[in-house]
Scaffold this active site. Structure first.
Site, PDB file in Angstrom:
ATOM      1  N   CYS A 118       0.814  -1.229   0.000  1.00  0.00           N
ATOM      2  CA  CYS A 118       0.000   0.000   0.000  1.00  0.00           C
ATOM      3  C   CYS A 118       0.842   1.272   0.000  1.00  0.00           C
ATOM      4  O   CYS A 118       0.334   2.352  -0.304  1.00  0.00           O
ATOM      5  CB  CYS A 118      -0.922   0.008   1.211  1.00  0.00           C
ATOM      6  SG  CYS A 118      -1.954  -1.443   1.303  1.00  0.00           S
ATOM      7  N   HIS A 297      -3.223   6.947   3.049  1.00  0.00           N
ATOM      8  CA  HIS A 297      -3.680   5.652   2.540  1.00  0.00           C
ATOM      9  C   HIS A 297      -5.058   5.365   3.136  1.00  0.00           C
ATOM     10  O   HIS A 297      -5.264   5.509   4.339  1.00  0.00           O
ATOM     11  CB  HIS A 297      -2.671   4.571   2.935  1.00  0.00           C
ATOM     12  CG  HIS A 297      -3.132   3.180   2.635  1.00  0.00           C
ATOM     13  ND1 HIS A 297      -3.782   2.864   1.463  1.00  0.00           N
ATOM     14  CD2 HIS A 297      -3.047   2.023   3.339  1.00  0.00           C
ATOM     15  CE1 HIS A 297      -4.075   1.564   1.465  1.00  0.00           C
ATOM     16  NE2 HIS A 297      -3.649   1.034   2.594  1.00  0.00           N
ATOM     17  N   ASN A 327     -10.199  -0.312   0.503  1.00  0.00           N
ATOM     18  CA  ASN A 327      -8.732  -0.233   0.490  1.00  0.00           C
ATOM     19  C   ASN A 327      -8.221  -0.759  -0.848  1.00  0.00           C
ATOM     20  O   ASN A 327      -8.349  -1.949  -1.134  1.00  0.00           O
ATOM     21  CB  ASN A 327      -8.192  -1.075   1.659  1.00  0.00           C
ATOM     22  CG  ASN A 327      -6.670  -1.132   1.687  1.00  0.00           C
ATOM     23  OD1 ASN A 327      -5.997  -0.672   0.773  1.00  0.00           O
ATOM     24  ND2 ASN A 327      -6.129  -1.720   2.742  1.00  0.00           N
TER      25      ASN A 327
HETATM   26  N1  ACO Z   1     -18.566  -8.625   9.612  1.00  0.00           N
HETATM   27  C1  ACO Z   1     -18.998  -8.906  10.850  1.00  0.00           C
HETATM   28  N2  ACO Z   1     -18.193  -9.259  11.862  1.00  0.00           N
HETATM   29  C2  ACO Z   1     -16.880  -9.339  11.594  1.00  0.00           C
HETATM   30  C3  ACO Z   1     -16.355  -9.070  10.306  1.00  0.00           C
HETATM   31  C4  ACO Z   1     -17.271  -8.712   9.305  1.00  0.00           C
HETATM   32  N3  ACO Z   1     -16.856  -8.426   8.056  1.00  0.00           N
HETATM   33  N4  ACO Z   1     -15.011  -9.216  10.342  1.00  0.00           N
HETATM   34  C5  ACO Z   1     -14.692  -9.568  11.604  1.00  0.00           C
HETATM   35  N5  ACO Z   1     -15.811  -9.642  12.353  1.00  0.00           N
HETATM   36  C6  ACO Z   1     -15.916 -10.001  13.757  1.00  0.00           C
HETATM   37  C7  ACO Z   1     -14.729 -10.816  14.213  1.00  0.00           C
HETATM   38  O1  ACO Z   1     -14.898 -12.176  13.888  1.00  0.00           O
HETATM   39  C8  ACO Z   1     -14.716 -10.557  15.689  1.00  0.00           C
HETATM   40  O2  ACO Z   1     -15.713 -11.356  16.270  1.00  0.00           O
HETATM   41  P1  ACO Z   1     -15.408 -12.155  17.640  1.00  0.00           P
HETATM   42  O3  ACO Z   1     -15.141 -11.075  18.655  1.00  0.00           O
HETATM   43  O4  ACO Z   1     -16.667 -12.910  17.877  1.00  0.00           O
HETATM   44  O5  ACO Z   1     -14.213 -13.000  17.352  1.00  0.00           O
HETATM   45  C9  ACO Z   1     -15.188  -9.107  15.795  1.00  0.00           C
HETATM   46  O6  ACO Z   1     -15.853  -8.814  14.555  1.00  0.00           O
HETATM   47  C10 ACO Z   1     -14.073  -8.120  16.048  1.00  0.00           C
HETATM   48  O7  ACO Z   1     -13.011  -8.394  15.145  1.00  0.00           O
HETATM   49  P2  ACO Z   1     -11.684  -7.554  15.166  1.00  0.00           P
HETATM   50  O8  ACO Z   1     -10.740  -8.122  14.159  1.00  0.00           O
HETATM   51  O9  ACO Z   1     -11.190  -7.373  16.563  1.00  0.00           O
HETATM   52  O10 ACO Z   1     -12.238  -6.147  14.664  1.00  0.00           O
HETATM   53  P3  ACO Z   1     -11.466  -4.774  14.564  1.00  0.00           P
HETATM   54  O11 ACO Z   1     -12.229  -3.758  15.285  1.00  0.00           O
HETATM   55  O12 ACO Z   1      -9.999  -4.899  14.846  1.00  0.00           O
HETATM   56  O13 ACO Z   1     -11.603  -4.430  13.010  1.00  0.00           O
HETATM   57  C11 ACO Z   1     -10.381  -4.530  10.953  1.00  0.00           C
HETATM   58  C12 ACO Z   1     -11.074  -5.313  12.040  1.00  0.00           C
HETATM   59  C13 ACO Z   1     -11.389  -3.620  10.275  1.00  0.00           C
HETATM   60  C14 ACO Z   1      -9.824  -5.524   9.947  1.00  0.00           C
HETATM   61  C15 ACO Z   1      -9.251  -3.672  11.561  1.00  0.00           C
HETATM   62  O14 ACO Z   1      -8.454  -4.441  12.406  1.00  0.00           O
HETATM   63  C16 ACO Z   1      -8.364  -3.037  10.517  1.00  0.00           C
HETATM   64  O15 ACO Z   1      -8.773  -2.168   9.771  1.00  0.00           O
HETATM   65  N6  ACO Z   1      -7.073  -3.413  10.478  1.00  0.00           N
HETATM   66  C17 ACO Z   1      -6.135  -2.811   9.555  1.00  0.00           C
HETATM   67  C18 ACO Z   1      -6.327  -3.305   8.175  1.00  0.00           C
HETATM   68  C19 ACO Z   1      -5.403  -2.560   7.259  1.00  0.00           C
HETATM   69  O16 ACO Z   1      -5.199  -1.381   7.420  1.00  0.00           O
HETATM   70  N7  ACO Z   1      -4.826  -3.206   6.281  1.00  0.00           N
HETATM   71  C20 ACO Z   1      -3.929  -2.411   5.469  1.00  0.00           C
HETATM   72  C21 ACO Z   1      -3.012  -3.132   4.771  1.00  0.00           C
HETATM   73  S1  ACO Z   1      -3.789  -3.999   3.462  1.00  0.00           S
HETATM   74  C22 ACO Z   1      -2.583  -4.165   2.296  1.00  0.00           C
HETATM   75  O17 ACO Z   1      -1.454  -3.834   2.469  1.00  0.00           O
HETATM   76  C23 ACO Z   1      -2.984  -4.800   0.995  1.00  0.00           C
END
Ligand code: ACO
Length: 370
Positions: A118, A297, A327
């Site tokens: 990214c 980003h 993203n």
């Molecule tokens: N819909 C519903 N529930 C979901 C979903 C979904 N799509 N995805 C995850 N959940 C659930 C999980 O299973 C978890 O449930 P549990 O507590 O029963 O296990 C709960 O939601 C919380 O999950 P978390 O992973 O803790 O959620 P978080 O608040 O951290 O958000 C996210 C997740 C959006 C992925 C976040 O961590 C994030 O944005 N991370 C950074 C991603 C990023 O920036 N990537 C960039 C690089 S990509 C690249 O380089 C190509």
């Protein structure tokens, strides 16, 4: 004196997929996706290739077609360098930049691709600027280098081809698109004032995507072996172990998909983004008060909000384009930049920060005067 952005453009594929539509694929809903990420919909390239998207964005940046922002229409002969940042090139060879060179008739340009996930577009700008500065007539030894007066820097991704559509933790996040910018060396304008690019090891394998080579390998350690072709590639199997995806692959899961530990990437991203902004501003001898716009980003709106809070600046200093793109990796910063120009929030003379983080882990920022 410096490299100035004189054009930019963007291209999104035609198909828009709303959050609630993803319910047909995984257990999710619009409420979860929008509140956790700020994403409402994403674009998916079905008919469009990565180079199709890149070509349109580049044509806008070159001032050849409407859309985007171009200070003037460039002649194909004026472009000396093409860098395409991508992790999803249509083919391995020629490079995506090479395909663009052919399609756009940029026959004077050297062309290559860059993989910094990214952060690729920000890395690409920093690299193009360094090449231009090293070849500037006033620099000792410039005559021994490729002259680069103008560069086309592109970020293009068809990330949805690397997405595991059965994994709700990742599939709701990604989208396709392309953005491009033209840099010109100017004796009058300062252009890029500083750049900061950095790497740290993703030691927990929080963000990985293995390659899936398809040619059968009819060799074992002793030489040619027709049985070996069927048995698979022991080298790739070792890499799968190194990336901690061996078990998933052995279970028949696809090798070449993005795998992510969201919370770990979130933690890295939040710190890296603020650190890169601060470091690039320090190098330019500027403070946030001097900045008219930060183009980050677009991975997750919450990461951007966290950065604004940590830096002590208003959220509206940041360009937010994620709601309808998701993203799009290396394409995200140049597409958001095109949006910032289109809405008129970047004016001549403004100081602008471009900042990104991504797989690797990579991160970086560029400060320029528009
Ligand atoms: N819909 C519903 N529930 C979901 C979903 C979904 N799509 N995805 C995850 N959940 C659930 C999980 O299973 C978890 O449930 P549990 O507590 O029963 O296990 C709960 O939601 C919380 O999950 P978390 O992973 O803790 O959620 P978080 O608040 O951290 O958000 C996210 C997740 C959006 C992925 C976040 O961590 C994030 O944005 N991370 C950074 C991603 C990023 O920036 N990537 C960039 C690089 S990509 C690249 O380089 C190509």
């Amino acid at each position: 004196m410096g490299s100035t952005i004189i054009g930019c453009g963007k291209c999104l594929p035609a198909l828009e997929v709303e959050n609630d539509e993803l319910k047909a694929l995984v257990d999710t809903n619009d409420e979860w996706i929008s509140t956790r990420t700020g994403i409402k919909s994403r674009r998916v390239a079905v008919d469009e290739t990565n180079s199709d998207l890149a070509e349109v964005a580049a044509r806008q940046a070159l001032g050849w077609i409407d859309g985007g922002h171009a200070e003037r229409r460039l002649d194909p002969s004026e472009i000396d360098l093409i860098i395409c940042a991508t992790i999803t090139p249509d083919v391995v060879s020629p490079s995506e930049a090479g395909l663009l060179r052919r399609r756009l008739g940029l026959s004077n340009a050297i062309a290559f691709d860059l993989n910094a996930a990214c952060s690729g577009f920000v890395y690409g700008l920093a690299m193009a600027e360094s090449m231009m500065a090293a070849a500037a007539p006033s620099v000792a030894g410039a005559a021994g280098r490729n002259p680069v007066r103008r560069a086309l820097v592109v970020g293009a991704e068809r990330l949805t081809r690397l997405t595991d559509w059965s994994d709700r933790n990742t599939c709701v996040l990604f989208g396709d698109g392309a953005g491009a910018a033209v840099l010109e060396w100017s004796d009058e304008r300062p252009g890029i004032l500083s750049s900061f690019i950095a790497n740290e090891d993703d030691e927990a394998n929080a963000l990985t995507c293995a390659a899936a080579y398809e040619a059968p390998q009819p060799f074992d350690a002793r030489g040619i072996s027709l049985d070996a072709a069927a048995a698979g590639d022991p080298g790739l199997a070792r890499i799968d172990e190194e990336l901690a995806i061996g078990e998933a692959v052995a279970d028949g899961k696809p090798r070449q998909v993005l795998r992510m530990n969201g919370p770990k990437v979130f933690k890295f991203a939040s710190e890296a983004m603020t650190a890169a902004i601060r470091a690039a501003l320090d190098r330019a001898n500027l403070s946030l008060d001097d900045v008219a716009c930060i183009v980050p980003h677009q991975a997750n709106e919450r990461i951007i909000k966290y950065a604004a809070k940590k830096l002590g600046c208003p959220l509206d200093l940041f360009q937010l384009s994620i709601a309808h793109t998701g993203n799009s990796s290396a394409a995200s910063v140049p597409m958001a930049l095109a949006d910032a120009y289109e809405s008129g929030r970047i004016q001549r003379g403004d100081k602008v920060v471009l900042v990104a983080f991504g797989g690797g882990f990579t991160s970086g920022a560029v400060v320029y005067e528009a």
